[in-house]
Design a protein around this motif. Structure first.
Motif, PDB file in Angstrom:
ATOM      1  N   ALA A   1       1.059   3.966  -2.940  1.00 53.88           N
ATOM      2  CA  ALA A   1       0.749   5.365  -2.625  1.00 53.88           C
ATOM      3  C   ALA A   1       1.871   6.291  -3.076  1.00 53.88           C
ATOM      4  O   ALA A   1       1.620   7.343  -3.676  1.00 53.88           O
TER       5      ALA A   1
ATOM      6  N   SER B   1      -4.991   3.781   4.140  1.00 54.99           N
ATOM      7  CA  SER B   1      -5.085   2.357   4.471  1.00 54.99           C
ATOM      8  C   SER B   1      -3.797   1.835   5.100  1.00 54.99           C
ATOM      9  O   SER B   1      -3.822   1.174   6.145  1.00 54.99           O
TER      10      SER B   1
ATOM     11  N   CYS C   1      -4.573   4.781  -0.539  1.00 55.19           N
ATOM     12  CA  CYS C   1      -3.508   3.835  -0.186  1.00 55.19           C
ATOM     13  C   CYS C   1      -2.756   4.289   1.058  1.00 55.19           C
ATOM     14  O   CYS C   1      -2.463   3.479   1.945  1.00 55.19           O
TER      15      CYS C   1
ATOM     16  N   LEU D   1       0.830  -1.213   0.000  1.00 56.09           N
ATOM     17  CA  LEU D   1       0.000   0.000   0.000  1.00 56.09           C
ATOM     18  C   LEU D   1       0.861   1.258   0.000  1.00 56.09           C
ATOM     19  O   LEU D   1       0.585   2.211  -0.741  1.00 56.09           O
TER      20      LEU D   1
ATOM     21  N   SER E   1      -3.959   7.609  -4.416  1.00 57.16           N
ATOM     22  CA  SER E   1      -2.766   7.637  -3.575  1.00 57.16           C
ATOM     23  C   SER E   1      -3.142   7.888  -2.117  1.00 57.16           C
ATOM     24  O   SER E   1      -2.633   7.217  -1.209  1.00 57.16           O
TER      25      SER E   1
END
Length: 86
Positions: free
Chosen positions: A11, A47, A44, A7, A41
């Motif tokens: 990102a 998260s 991500c 992630l 982005s």
């Protein structure tokens, strides 16, 4: 490679590409899609930061997410008002 690593790399790479797209100033459509990539982005980053308990990072990107959604609206959704002919 963990999910958090994936992630964060996604990102980072998408943010770099989005920044380049916006900085090129090639018109509303390219800029709008740059903001759309910034939205991805931010998702991500949020998260990855949430999963790794990095509160400052997900808080920052939650704000950037909102700003980028406004950019998508402004450049891809909103109809631009006609300019004066004068």
């Amino acid at each position: 490679m963990t999910l958090v690593d994936i992630l964060k790399w996604a990102a980072s790479i998408s943010g770099i590409i989005a920044c380049f797209m916006v900085s090129l100033d090639l018109g509303r459509r390219v800029t709008g899609w740059g903001f759309a990539l910034f939205v991805a982005s931010s998702i991500c980053w949020i998260s990855g930061a949430f999963l790794s308990d990095d509160e400052p990072l997900w808080t920052q990107n939650l704000v950037l997410f909102c700003i980028n959604v406004f950019g998508v609206y402004r450049y891809l959704i909103r109809k631009r008002p006609p300019r004066d002919a004068d």
